[in-house]
Design a protein around this motif. Sequence first.
Motif, PDB file in Angstrom:
ATOM      1  N   ALA A 556       0.948  -1.142  -0.036  1.00 54.10           N
ATOM      2  CA  ALA A 556       0.027  -0.303   0.056  1.00 54.10           C
ATOM      3  C   ALA A 556       0.778   1.292   0.022  1.00 54.10           C
ATOM      4  N   PRO A 557       0.232   2.379  -0.547  1.00 54.74           N
ATOM      5  CA  PRO A 557       1.097   3.392  -0.654  1.00 54.74           C
ATOM      6  C   PRO A 557       1.364   4.290   0.873  1.00 54.74           C
ATOM      7  N   GLU A 558       2.492   4.827   1.136  1.00 56.60           N
ATOM      8  CA  GLU A 558       2.955   5.501   2.179  1.00 56.60           C
ATOM      9  C   GLU A 558       3.306   6.936   1.973  1.00 56.60           C
ATOM     10  N   THR A 559       3.307   7.705   3.076  1.00 55.04           N
ATOM     11  CA  THR A 559       3.801   9.209   2.924  1.00 55.04           C
ATOM     12  C   THR A 559       5.145   9.405   3.735  1.00 55.04           C
ATOM     13  N   ILE A 560       5.399   8.551   4.592  1.00 55.45           N
ATOM     14  CA  ILE A 560       6.481   8.731   5.341  1.00 55.45           C
ATOM     15  C   ILE A 560       7.500   7.322   5.391  1.00 55.45           C
ATOM     16  N   LEU A 561       8.649   7.344   4.909  1.00 58.94           N
ATOM     17  CA  LEU A 561       9.470   6.346   4.994  1.00 58.94           C
ATOM     18  C   LEU A 561      10.306   6.359   6.414  1.00 58.94           C
ATOM     19  N   SER A 562       9.839   5.652   7.321  1.00 58.73           N
ATOM     20  CA  SER A 562      10.300   5.419   8.519  1.00 58.73           C
ATOM     21  C   SER A 562      11.572   4.352   8.851  1.00 58.73           C
ATOM     22  N   LEU A 563      12.592   4.724   9.183  1.00 58.24           N
ATOM     23  CA  LEU A 563      13.703   3.858   9.148  1.00 58.24           C
ATOM     24  C   LEU A 563      14.355   3.776  10.562  1.00 58.24           C
ATOM     25  N   ARG A 564      14.588   2.446  10.804  1.00 57.22           N
ATOM     26  CA  ARG A 564      15.293   2.123  11.950  1.00 57.22           C
ATOM     27  C   ARG A 564      16.710   2.408  12.014  1.00 57.22           C
ATOM     28  N   GLU A 645      14.092   4.348  21.465  1.00 59.61           N
ATOM     29  CA  GLU A 645      13.848   2.917  21.877  1.00 59.61           C
ATOM     30  C   GLU A 645      13.533   2.720  23.210  1.00 59.61           C
ATOM     31  N   LEU A 646      13.124   1.662  23.426  1.00 56.26           N
ATOM     32  CA  LEU A 646      12.452   1.549  24.901  1.00 56.26           C
ATOM     33  C   LEU A 646      13.587   0.902  25.795  1.00 56.26           C
ATOM     34  N   GLY A 647      13.574   1.638  27.023  1.00 53.22           N
ATOM     35  CA  GLY A 647      14.743   0.973  27.952  1.00 53.22           C
ATOM     36  C   GLY A 647      14.200  -0.252  28.899  1.00 53.22           C
ATOM     37  N   GLY A 719       1.998   0.547  12.239  1.00 56.01           N
ATOM     38  CA  GLY A 719       2.738  -0.498  12.998  1.00 56.01           C
ATOM     39  C   GLY A 719       2.310  -0.580  14.248  1.00 56.01           C
ATOM     40  N   CYS A 720       1.792   0.435  15.108  1.00 52.94           N
ATOM     41  CA  CYS A 720       1.042  -0.066  16.340  1.00 52.94           C
ATOM     42  C   CYS A 720      -0.333  -0.724  16.309  1.00 52.94           C
ATOM     43  N   GLN A 721      -0.946  -0.302  15.275  1.00 49.01           N
ATOM     44  CA  GLN A 721      -2.255  -1.060  15.220  1.00 49.01           C
ATOM     45  C   GLN A 721      -2.191  -2.616  14.897  1.00 49.01           C
ATOM     46  N   ARG A 722      -0.978  -2.840  13.815  1.00 42.81           N
ATOM     47  CA  ARG A 722      -0.677  -4.228  13.548  1.00 42.81           C
ATOM     48  C   ARG A 722      -0.096  -4.859  14.703  1.00 42.81           C
ATOM     49  N   ALA A 723       0.795  -4.335  15.624  1.00 44.89           N
ATOM     50  CA  ALA A 723       1.122  -5.007  16.779  1.00 44.89           C
ATOM     51  C   ALA A 723      -0.047  -5.446  17.761  1.00 44.89           C
ATOM     52  N   LEU A 724      -0.813  -4.303  18.194  1.00 47.51           N
ATOM     53  CA  LEU A 724      -2.107  -4.747  19.172  1.00 47.51           C
ATOM     54  C   LEU A 724      -3.132  -5.748  18.420  1.00 47.51           C
ATOM     55  N   MET A 725      -3.228  -5.700  17.192  1.00 48.18           N
ATOM     56  CA  MET A 725      -4.307  -6.692  16.559  1.00 48.18           C
ATOM     57  C   MET A 725      -3.457  -8.077  16.676  1.00 48.18           C
ATOM     58  N   THR A 726      -2.264  -8.321  16.848  1.00 48.71           N
ATOM     59  CA  THR A 726      -1.477  -9.647  17.015  1.00 48.71           C
ATOM     60  C   THR A 726      -1.780 -10.057  18.182  1.00 48.71           C
ATOM     61  N   VAL A 727      -1.649  -9.101  19.303  1.00 49.77           N
ATOM     62  CA  VAL A 727      -1.585  -9.652  20.505  1.00 49.77           C
ATOM     63  C   VAL A 727      -2.788  -9.607  21.244  1.00 49.77           C
ATOM     64  N   GLY A 728      -3.835  -9.273  20.749  1.00 49.88           N
ATOM     65  CA  GLY A 728      -5.423  -9.306  21.303  1.00 49.88           C
ATOM     66  C   GLY A 728      -5.980  -7.864  21.239  1.00 49.88           C
ATOM     67  N   ILE A 739       6.972  -5.533  18.429  1.00 47.13           N
ATOM     68  CA  ILE A 739       7.502  -4.408  17.591  1.00 47.13           C
ATOM     69  C   ILE A 739       8.859  -4.533  17.504  1.00 47.13           C
ATOM     70  N   PHE A 740       9.504  -4.980  18.592  1.00 44.66           N
ATOM     71  CA  PHE A 740      11.091  -4.894  18.497  1.00 44.66           C
ATOM     72  C   PHE A 740      11.193  -6.140  17.745  1.00 44.66           C
ATOM     73  N   GLU A 741      10.637  -7.414  17.603  1.00 42.49           N
ATOM     74  CA  GLU A 741      10.690  -8.152  16.589  1.00 42.49           C
ATOM     75  C   GLU A 741      10.579  -7.824  15.260  1.00 42.49           C
ATOM     76  N   HIS A 742       9.581  -7.102  15.078  1.00 42.75           N
ATOM     77  CA  HIS A 742       8.914  -7.004  13.485  1.00 42.75           C
ATOM     78  C   HIS A 742       9.252  -5.445  12.995  1.00 42.75           C
ATOM     79  N   ASN A 743       9.680  -4.397  13.581  1.00 43.32           N
ATOM     80  CA  ASN A 743       9.809  -3.155  13.354  1.00 43.32           C
ATOM     81  C   ASN A 743      10.828  -2.822  11.927  1.00 43.32           C
ATOM     82  N   GLY A 744      11.397  -3.975  11.839  1.00 43.75           N
ATOM     83  CA  GLY A 744      12.212  -3.933  10.532  1.00 43.75           C
ATOM     84  C   GLY A 744      11.576  -4.495   9.375  1.00 43.75           C
ATOM     85  N   ASP A 745      10.376  -5.238   9.568  1.00 46.32           N
ATOM     86  CA  ASP A 745       9.378  -5.729   8.401  1.00 46.32           C
ATOM     87  C   ASP A 745       9.259  -5.002   7.345  1.00 46.32           C
ATOM     88  N   PRO A 746       9.151  -5.167   6.266  1.00 45.60           N
ATOM     89  CA  PRO A 746       8.826  -4.040   5.269  1.00 45.60           C
ATOM     90  C   PRO A 746       7.290  -3.795   5.169  1.00 45.60           C
TER      91      PRO A 746
END
Length: 907
Positions: A556-564, A645-647, A719-728, A739-746
């Motif tokens: 899907a189209p995006e408007t911001i390229l978010s880079l880790r 990042e989260l401490g 990304g946040c919605q995708r993470a919450l959908m995955t964990v309930g 998110i820590f495991e998948h934030n690099g996913d395309p």
Amino acid sequence: LTLSKPPKKSVKTRHSSYESIKSANMDKITTLASTCRIASSHDSVLNSECAFTFHSPYTTENGIVINLSSFIGSIDELSFGVEDDTPNGQNDVMEGLFVRIVKKRIVKEANENESKKDDEGEEEDSLTQKVTKLGVGVDGGFKSEDDHFTTITSHSIVVLSKGSDGKVRVVVELPYTAESKVTFPTNVSMSADSVIHHSGMAVQQDLKAWELDDEPKPVSKYASSIEFVNNDITVSPNPSDWKCEKSGDTENLWLNLSDGFIGGGRKNWDGSGGSNGALDHFKETGEKYPLVVKLGTITADLDTADCYSYAKDEDGPVTVPNLADLLAKRGIMVAGMQKIVKSTAELEVELNATYAFDAITEAGASLVPISGPCLQGLQNLGNSCYINSVVQMLFGGSIPEIVARYGVTPNGDITSHPLFDISPENAPSDLLCQTAKLSCALTSGSFARPLHNSAVLSDDKSTDTDPKYRLAPRMFKHVIGKDHVDFCTGQQQDAAQYLQYVFEKIDRAELGAKDRLKNKSDSSNSIPLTSNLFSFKTTSKISCNEDKTIKYKDNAPETILSLRIPMPEEVKSSINSEEPDEKRLKSENEIPTVTLQSCLSAWSAPHRIDGLRWSHLNNDISAAMEEVGFSNFPRYLIVQMQRYELGPDWTPKKIEVNIQMDLEIDLNQYKLEGSKDDKDLFPNNNDVKVSEMSTNTPAVSIKEESLAQLLDMGFSLNGCQRALMTVGGSDVQGAMNWIFEHNGDPDFNDPLPDSSNKNGNTNASLVDEDVVTRLVENLGCFTGDQVRTALQETGGAPDRAADWLFTHMDDLDASIAAIQSDNTSCKTKLSKTQVEDGNGKYELVGLISHIGKNTGSGHYVAHLKKNDNWVIFNDEKVAYSDSPPIPHAYLYLFQRLDSKSFKNKDY
């Protein structure tokens, strides 16, 4: 021959003629008196600013006029809208009754604004003035600039008419004063008074004074049992004798209340602050003596003393009730002490008042202020620097296509924009109108302040607060954020999240614009959305691990390229250290540097995906390797660096890292269009499904509170919605692990798969059905479908959903039908987003930098390239930039090089 002179009119005759004209004028006002309304405290009264422009009572000699029926303020030329009905029933002339407000600010006379002087005739500085309250512009606080000026206000009652030629004329105008008000019809005078004395629409956002949080400092748990060391140390009453016992520094000194050691205050990571002597001594003595007091803040009123606890379980400002006794044992008699330095809290006030923030704001440099078209600052409304920075980047003249749609040419007319062709009553809440209002003000230079020849950015002259030159984007802030749980507040927010939300809101407004917007190059074609200028698509190459079969997927189209940011492991360990940021000493050469190419390589690098179901493997599940690349290169590219990042305590921590960013970049190597040379290409490009995202998966309700917590950590909405959908839907800790495991996913930032129900309601899965049931029962007058729609429109917030329902009660069914129609239209049109493409070489033209521990606090500043010169936009301060903080930026704006020679004429 005698020529006789014509007889002179007697004084009585002239007076009679004047009275006749005055009577006729009053008759005209009386005729319209029935249209007047009396404003109550619940009415929205726009009495401080024009609804269409930023003209105010201060900006011109005509000020603004406020309609005594609708209470909407405007300049004369825009006082009528094309949708208005004529009040007197005529078809060719419209008339209305208004009150005009004109204000002029003048310098107070010397005896009104005389500086206090001491016995030797020296002017007192701000430190020794009697300040009893920590604030600016409040009683007992520091003086504001308004204390140097007085305001002269005049009012008049005006009848305006608009003829068939479209011109607005003044038919009658009579002064309205305390003496003359009795000559007006009672209804007119009561209406005018209610408008003049009304607090106004902007009162809550236009506070002149701000104060620190009134939460009291806690009493230290160590105060009552503090260990006092009898070592015969006494402290001299003479401040010139005080110095750090380690470094010899004579400023920012703290006295240890246990052993009498004097040491310097904490040293910041960049080398600023104190010598760190007091903190070092606390550690060297086994962390036994945690309480210290700042020398120079002690007076007979012990509430002024700045006490601090270094203990790990307190580590902050505290109150020490027995402070006087402890000081007396060191020879300090508080009755004779005077305050000679600023406390930590007062330094914070000073910091917020001057915005003197490190290299990002280029503090300390003698920056030359500039003013003019596309060089207009914006007033900070209180934690609104994130709005100002985004607005400057989008609407301040850096993007020609947006200027063509919403702005004007330099020194252009700001009163005749096509998007102003709506009624004044609708203007304050119309997003397209308010966007045009803001962009016209920024690009025209109509409100540019004159500059003094000798001014530099640090001069008082360069921060003039004359209201005729100030732009406060209140209406834009309100119309964008009114339905958002975070952006409707006065708290600091994430600029990247806000930018994404602005795109979404403007897209929706443009899709519903109908005839108000046109494709300027071919009116028969569809209207290009503003976000299309920034839209890019990505392509994923998925290789099955079982048999190396390859599939290409268009994302899907995006408007911001978010880079880790790929940080070295040793740096990551320091980030996750339990040691607080301010206690970790760093020097500039210790801060690592990461290249943009490293970030892009990490983004596009192949990575493993589990849970894919392959039809050619008899629907067996097999892992795959996926790599991602650009499908197109947009005209403008916005890049977000994930600097947080989260401490270990689950709080966001800033990654101290410099990004090596060239002024020109080449992204062509990251383009992935799908290779024709792949021999093992999967035969059916749509027959691969991720089992966990299968359409058979039950809908998950996302909790708004959980989503807000994740967004505050700096991750994208999708990304946040995708993470919450995955964990309930509500498990924040589980979502963070994901998110820590998948934030690099395309596909991390891709929109969620379509979860439409049978009625075509695309947001149904985001509504908590328990909330629907409770609202239906508690409100008692709405159906489940009505409540569900309200929750979808308000992001799932029950209180705002109830307010939305009652607000639209008069025509609820029509409002719901319009929303459903808009949702269908938006879905259809957005699915066919037209994206530009070209060569992947870009030039850096703008950046937004952030100062603070996380994106929801601190301060934002924009740097934009104007005519090949970098310019800093620090709220109202605009100046040439000597050293734009390119390595420290949070958001970067690039323009494709092959598009610089021409603009997209569709806009």
